[in-house]
Design an enzyme around this catalytic site. Structure first.
Site: not given
Ligand code: PGA
Length: 235
Positions: A62, A133, A131, A138
């Site tokens: 992403d 994701h 959450n 999301e």
């Molecule tokens: P992180 O989160 O920054 O704790 O590795 C990964 C994510 O939210 O996908």
């Protein structure tokens, strides 16, 4: 329970094994706090000449919309800083969604097509949000989704605000879809820290629901989950 170094080492080993068995693997990569240690490990192994990425093709999950390559918070910058800038993946083989594209829909379609043209992802690394994701898919994202433009949820924006000046936190991103991720031949999910504990507990219930996107992984035949927590007194 793994500490951060162990988790990072294990993740790096999974990638190394993948490249040993298929040096021209197509690898899906993640950003965020968690994989930094894995990248550090891979860079050291590359410097010790234990591994080469020369034949690898990489696709990142992403990118924020509206952040240019030169902006330090972009995932482009993150990848340069933590990984691409230190290893031998040819520049033409590094792919990150273009958050500055004039035609975002077109950029999403082109991204999906270039994944397909590469032969598909052999190993996809993903993190998980509080959450649930994966990528920036999301809660509520269709399990059939492909690379698309998405609105970041309040939870994601809170979690990632630490990387931004508050007013500059983007509201949208381009992300591989859940179907894009699920098409990878194997997946490794990395999660670290107590703030991920509830998400991991939810994942482990095995319940598949659109309100918890990572739960789609239960329908994938080859997923490895690596989870670690701080030891007491730490961070
Ligand atoms: P992180 O989160 O920054 O704790 O590795 C990964 C994510 O939210 O996908």
């Amino acid at each position: 329970m793994k500490d951060y170094e162990e988790l990072s080492e294990k993740a790096a080993e999974i990638l190394m094994k993948q490249l040993e068995s298929k040096p021209d693997s197509v690898i899906g990569l993640a950003t965020g706090g968690t994989p930094i240690g894995m990248y550090r490990q891979l860079v050291s192994r590359f410097k010790r000449e234990e591994i080469s990425f020369a034949r690898v093709t990489a696709f990142n999950l992403d990118e924020y919309i509206g952040l240019g390559k030169e902006q330090p918070e972009s995932f482009y910058s993150y990848m340069e800083h933590h990984f691409f800038g230190h290893v031998d993946i040819p520049v033409a083989s590094r792919h990150i969604p273009d958050g500055m594209a004039e035609n975002l829909e077109g950029a999403c379609e082109a991204y999906e097509s270039s994944i397909e043209a590469s032969g598909g992802i052999d190993l996809q690394v993903v993190g998980i949000g509080q959450n649930g994701h994966i990528g920036f898919n999301e809660p509520g994202t269709s399990f059939q989704s492909r690379t698309h433009v998405t609105e970041l949820s309040a939870s994601t924006r809170r979690a990632n605000a630490k990387y931004f000046d508050v007013k500059e936190m983007p509201e949208q991103a381009i992300t591989m879809g859940l179907q894009t991720i699920m098409k990878a031949r194997s997946i490794v999910l990395l999660a670290y820290g107590h703030e991920k504990r509830d998400a991991l507990a939810q994942l482990r219930t095995g319940k598949i629901t659109g309100s918890f996107p990572a739960s789609c992984l239960h329908e994938h035949p080859n997923v490895t989950v690596l989870y670690g927590e701080e030891s007491e007194g730490e961070g």
